[in-house]
Design an enzyme around this catalytic site. Structure first.
Site, PDB file in Angstrom:
ATOM      1  N   GLU A  94      25.195 -26.481  29.963  1.00  0.00           N
ATOM      2  CA  GLU A  94      25.274 -27.974  29.848  1.00  0.00           C
ATOM      3  C   GLU A  94      24.606 -28.696  31.123  1.00  0.00           C
ATOM      4  O   GLU A  94      24.831 -28.017  32.105  1.00  0.00           O
ATOM      5  CB  GLU A  94      26.737 -28.503  29.804  1.00  0.00           C
ATOM      6  CG  GLU A  94      27.150 -28.125  28.370  1.00  0.00           C
ATOM      7  CD  GLU A  94      28.802 -28.748  28.017  1.00  0.00           C
ATOM      8  OE1 GLU A  94      29.227 -28.645  26.883  1.00  0.00           O
ATOM      9  OE2 GLU A  94      29.357 -28.989  28.927  1.00  0.00           O
ATOM     10  N   CYS A 107      22.116 -33.484  36.714  1.00  0.00           N
ATOM     11  CA  CYS A 107      23.131 -32.656  37.259  1.00  0.00           C
ATOM     12  C   CYS A 107      23.066 -31.219  36.523  1.00  0.00           C
ATOM     13  O   CYS A 107      23.319 -31.315  35.408  1.00  0.00           O
ATOM     14  CB  CYS A 107      24.566 -33.180  36.876  1.00  0.00           C
ATOM     15  SG  CYS A 107      25.786 -32.000  37.256  1.00  0.00           S
ATOM     16  N   CYS A 114      31.590 -19.849  35.132  1.00  0.00           N
ATOM     17  CA  CYS A 114      31.910 -19.762  36.616  1.00  0.00           C
ATOM     18  C   CYS A 114      32.843 -18.673  37.000  1.00  0.00           C
ATOM     19  O   CYS A 114      33.940 -18.594  36.337  1.00  0.00           O
ATOM     20  CB  CYS A 114      32.157 -21.327  37.058  1.00  0.00           C
ATOM     21  SG  CYS A 114      32.378 -21.165  38.937  1.00  0.00           S
ATOM     22  N   CYS A 118      38.793 -22.097  40.120  1.00  0.00           N
ATOM     23  CA  CYS A 118      39.283 -23.447  40.599  1.00  0.00           C
ATOM     24  C   CYS A 118      40.291 -23.876  39.638  1.00  0.00           C
ATOM     25  O   CYS A 118      39.957 -23.992  38.482  1.00  0.00           O
ATOM     26  CB  CYS A 118      38.367 -24.384  41.192  1.00  0.00           C
ATOM     27  SG  CYS A 118      37.146 -23.833  42.499  1.00  0.00           S
ATOM     28  N   CYS A 121      39.842 -27.215  37.463  1.00  0.00           N
ATOM     29  CA  CYS A 121      38.388 -27.298  36.779  1.00  0.00           C
ATOM     30  C   CYS A 121      38.252 -26.533  35.473  1.00  0.00           C
ATOM     31  O   CYS A 121      38.571 -25.257  35.240  1.00  0.00           O
ATOM     32  CB  CYS A 121      37.236 -26.653  37.658  1.00  0.00           C
ATOM     33  SG  CYS A 121      35.661 -26.471  37.078  1.00  0.00           S
ATOM     34  N   GLY A 163      28.731 -23.628  37.121  1.00  0.00           N
ATOM     35  CA  GLY A 163      28.614 -22.317  37.925  1.00  0.00           C
ATOM     36  C   GLY A 163      28.753 -22.501  39.718  1.00  0.00           C
ATOM     37  O   GLY A 163      28.774 -23.810  40.031  1.00  0.00           O
ATOM     38  N   GLU A 164      28.598 -21.819  40.172  1.00  0.00           N
ATOM     39  CA  GLU A 164      28.702 -21.594  41.899  1.00  0.00           C
ATOM     40  C   GLU A 164      27.347 -21.257  42.480  1.00  0.00           C
ATOM     41  O   GLU A 164      27.040 -20.237  42.261  1.00  0.00           O
ATOM     42  CB  GLU A 164      29.523 -20.928  42.352  1.00  0.00           C
ATOM     43  CG  GLU A 164      29.792 -20.655  43.898  1.00  0.00           C
ATOM     44  CD  GLU A 164      29.554 -21.712  44.719  1.00  0.00           C
ATOM     45  OE1 GLU A 164      30.397 -23.128  44.462  1.00  0.00           O
ATOM     46  OE2 GLU A 164      28.785 -21.911  45.474  1.00  0.00           O
ATOM     47  N   SER A 195      26.113 -28.145  45.845  1.00  0.00           N
ATOM     48  CA  SER A 195      27.112 -28.290  46.129  1.00  0.00           C
ATOM     49  C   SER A 195      28.005 -26.948  45.953  1.00  0.00           C
ATOM     50  O   SER A 195      27.824 -26.175  44.908  1.00  0.00           O
ATOM     51  CB  SER A 195      27.916 -29.046  45.218  1.00  0.00           C
ATOM     52  OG  SER A 195      29.429 -29.464  45.071  1.00  0.00           O
ATOM     53  N   SER A 218      32.743 -28.323  48.698  1.00  0.00           N
ATOM     54  CA  SER A 218      33.922 -28.592  47.809  1.00  0.00           C
ATOM     55  C   SER A 218      35.197 -28.244  48.740  1.00  0.00           C
ATOM     56  O   SER A 218      35.438 -27.080  48.769  1.00  0.00           O
ATOM     57  CB  SER A 218      34.196 -27.820  46.724  1.00  0.00           C
ATOM     58  OG  SER A 218      33.086 -28.339  45.618  1.00  0.00           O
ATOM     59  N   LEU A 219      35.698 -29.080  49.234  1.00  0.00           N
ATOM     60  CA  LEU A 219      36.923 -29.120  50.419  1.00  0.00           C
ATOM     61  C   LEU A 219      38.145 -28.974  49.581  1.00  0.00           C
ATOM     62  O   LEU A 219      38.992 -28.167  49.751  1.00  0.00           O
ATOM     63  CB  LEU A 219      36.568 -30.142  51.562  1.00  0.00           C
ATOM     64  CG  LEU A 219      37.630 -29.833  52.637  1.00  0.00           C
ATOM     65  CD1 LEU A 219      36.717 -28.287  53.352  1.00  0.00           C
ATOM     66  CD2 LEU A 219      37.760 -30.890  53.821  1.00  0.00           C
ATOM     67  N   ASN A 294      39.294 -35.654  37.158  1.00  0.00           N
ATOM     68  CA  ASN A 294      39.351 -35.726  35.763  1.00  0.00           C
ATOM     69  C   ASN A 294      40.199 -34.746  35.106  1.00  0.00           C
ATOM     70  O   ASN A 294      39.976 -33.589  35.013  1.00  0.00           O
ATOM     71  CB  ASN A 294      37.766 -35.519  35.369  1.00  0.00           C
ATOM     72  CG  ASN A 294      36.741 -36.263  35.993  1.00  0.00           C
ATOM     73  OD1 ASN A 294      36.820 -37.606  35.899  1.00  0.00           O
ATOM     74  ND2 ASN A 294      35.829 -35.836  36.702  1.00  0.00           N
ATOM     75  N   CYS A 337      32.494 -33.981  36.395  1.00  0.00           N
ATOM     76  CA  CYS A 337      32.864 -32.997  37.277  1.00  0.00           C
ATOM     77  C   CYS A 337      33.896 -32.026  36.794  1.00  0.00           C
ATOM     78  O   CYS A 337      34.868 -32.643  36.474  1.00  0.00           O
ATOM     79  CB  CYS A 337      33.069 -33.158  38.489  1.00  0.00           C
ATOM     80  SG  CYS A 337      31.726 -33.818  39.581  1.00  0.00           S
TER      81      CYS A 337
END
Ligand code: SAH
Length: 369
Positions: A94, A107, A114, A118, A121, A163-164, A195, A218-219, A294, A337
């Site tokens: 996507e 984006c 991924c 997380c 997510c 993905g990362e 990111s 991404s903290l 979200n 996100c």
């Protein structure tokens, strides 16, 4: 007779130049071809009008140009549009278009799924199916630019889709070289933001790259324990080491590292968290992007109330942190996100809000240090 086998979509300009030699085509023609494919999104040899018939035939016999295919799109009332794209092997990714001025934002994904797990997510729930190739990353940018009639316009690119990016380092960097190539789409690296959760060995490679995108980290947590709860990768690459790497990261003049902070009710949204976050970033050329969670079925967390979000932002600002709170956009599609997960792969599609996200800085939440 075997058909064409080599995929031109995967080639950098210099590789294309070399690949033309056996066909007895002059190296400078590579720039023409590159411009057709990557600037004008033309993949039909017949339309490459500045190439001779002989060249076009030789090229068509040698190369394919794989291009992700848009199979679905959903457009939010505010114009935010989510695209579903199918790759050559049938897998799907996507990507999201976020209209804005002065430049629109795409984006973009770097993997199918991924591996980072997380806990807040939705994409994480897919697991990692595979890395995208450089050609697929560049390809979905190309297709979206073309579909959205943005070929002639400046665009921003955020590597914040599925993905990362630093887990797929080689392909991501090749894609950035191709996207920024002056003979292709020529997107300025200043318009690209990568990111990452902070895969430290890859981050130190990135620090030495000639093409340097903006960096977003991404903290999401202010203590090791809290960050590990949200990002299991923190066990391997802890907060303390990540911040140390960020301190030495070569940030361009007048630029800042963005620290993303997903705000989750009763997990990391207290005044003490805000103060700790400000403390961690003291002395950094940083800005904080607060992303209210979200929420989604299957995600064991809740979004804070508007008042809580506002309070958190204000506290950061009072502590001299430059802060923006991502505002809700695309309420009616799941484009936000962490929400890029294929509908058909979801156990319960559910009905949640998808709020994309515009790094809008609200005056009362911003203060220069
Ligand atoms: N792998 C990269 C890109 C991920 S998406 C990274 O982790 O940075 C971009 C941002 O969306 C990340 O900061 C990610 O943590 C955040 N995100 C993921 N799920 C979210 C959710 N449910 N709500 C809000 N933000 C989310």
């Amino acid at each position: 007779m075997a058909g064409p086998t080599r995929d031109l979509a995967e080639l950098e300009l210099a590789e294309l130049e070399s690949a033309l030699a056996p066909l007895d085509i002059e190296p400078y023609r590579a720039k023409q071809i590159y411009r057709w494919v990557h600037r004008h999104a033309v993949t039909d040899w017949g339309q490459m009008t500045d190439l001779s018939q002989r060249h076009r035939e030789a090229l068509a016999n040698t190369f394919t140009i794989s291009t992700p295919r848009v199979t679905a799109r959903s457009r939010s009332s505010d114009g935010t549009t989510k695209f579903l794209l199918e790759l050559a092997d049938g897998r799907r990714i996507e990507a999201v278009y976020i209209p804005d001025s002065p430049a629109h934002t795409l984006c973009v994904s770097t993997q199918v799924g991924c591996a980072m797990q997380c806990t807040f997510c939705l994409t994480a729930k897919m697991g990692l199916e595979r890395h995208l190739t450089a050609g697929e990353i560049v390809g979905h940018v190309r297709v979206l630019r073309s579909e959205l009639q943005l070929l002639e316009q400046p665009i921003n690119i955020v590597l914040m889709g599925m993905g990362e990016p630093l887990h797929n380092y080689k392909a991501t960097m090749q894609a950035l070289r191709m996207i920024t190539c002056t003979h292709g789409a020529a997107v300025s690296p200043r318009r690209i933001t990568l990111s990452t959760v902070g895969i430290l060995p890859a981050l130190s490679h990135l620090a030495n790259e000639s093409i340097m995108p903006n960096l977003a980290i991404s903290l999401h947590g202010t203590t090791e324990e809290q960050r590990t709860l949200l990002l299991p990768i923190n066990r391997r690459y802890p907060l303390s080491a990540l911040l140390a790497a960020c301190r030495t990261f070569p940030v361009k003049r007048r630029n800042r590292i963005t620290f993303e902070y997903v705000l989750i009710r009763n997990v990391n949204d207290s005044p003490a968290d805000a103060r700790r976050l400000a403390g961690l970033l003291a002395g950094f050329r940083a800005k904080v992007n607060v992303i209210p969670l979200n929420a989604a079925p299957g995600i064991p967390y809740e979004r804070p109330t508007a008042e809580q979000i506002d309070r958190f932002g204000r506290l950061l600002a009072e502590h001299h942190v430059i802060v923006s709170v991502r505002k809700s956009r695309g309420q009616d599609i799941r484009a936000a996100c962490g929400q890029l997960v294929l509908e058909s792969d979801r156990a319960s599609p559910g009905q949640q809000l998808a709020s994309f996200i515009n790094p809008t800085v609200t005056a009362n939440q911003v203060t220069e240090p």
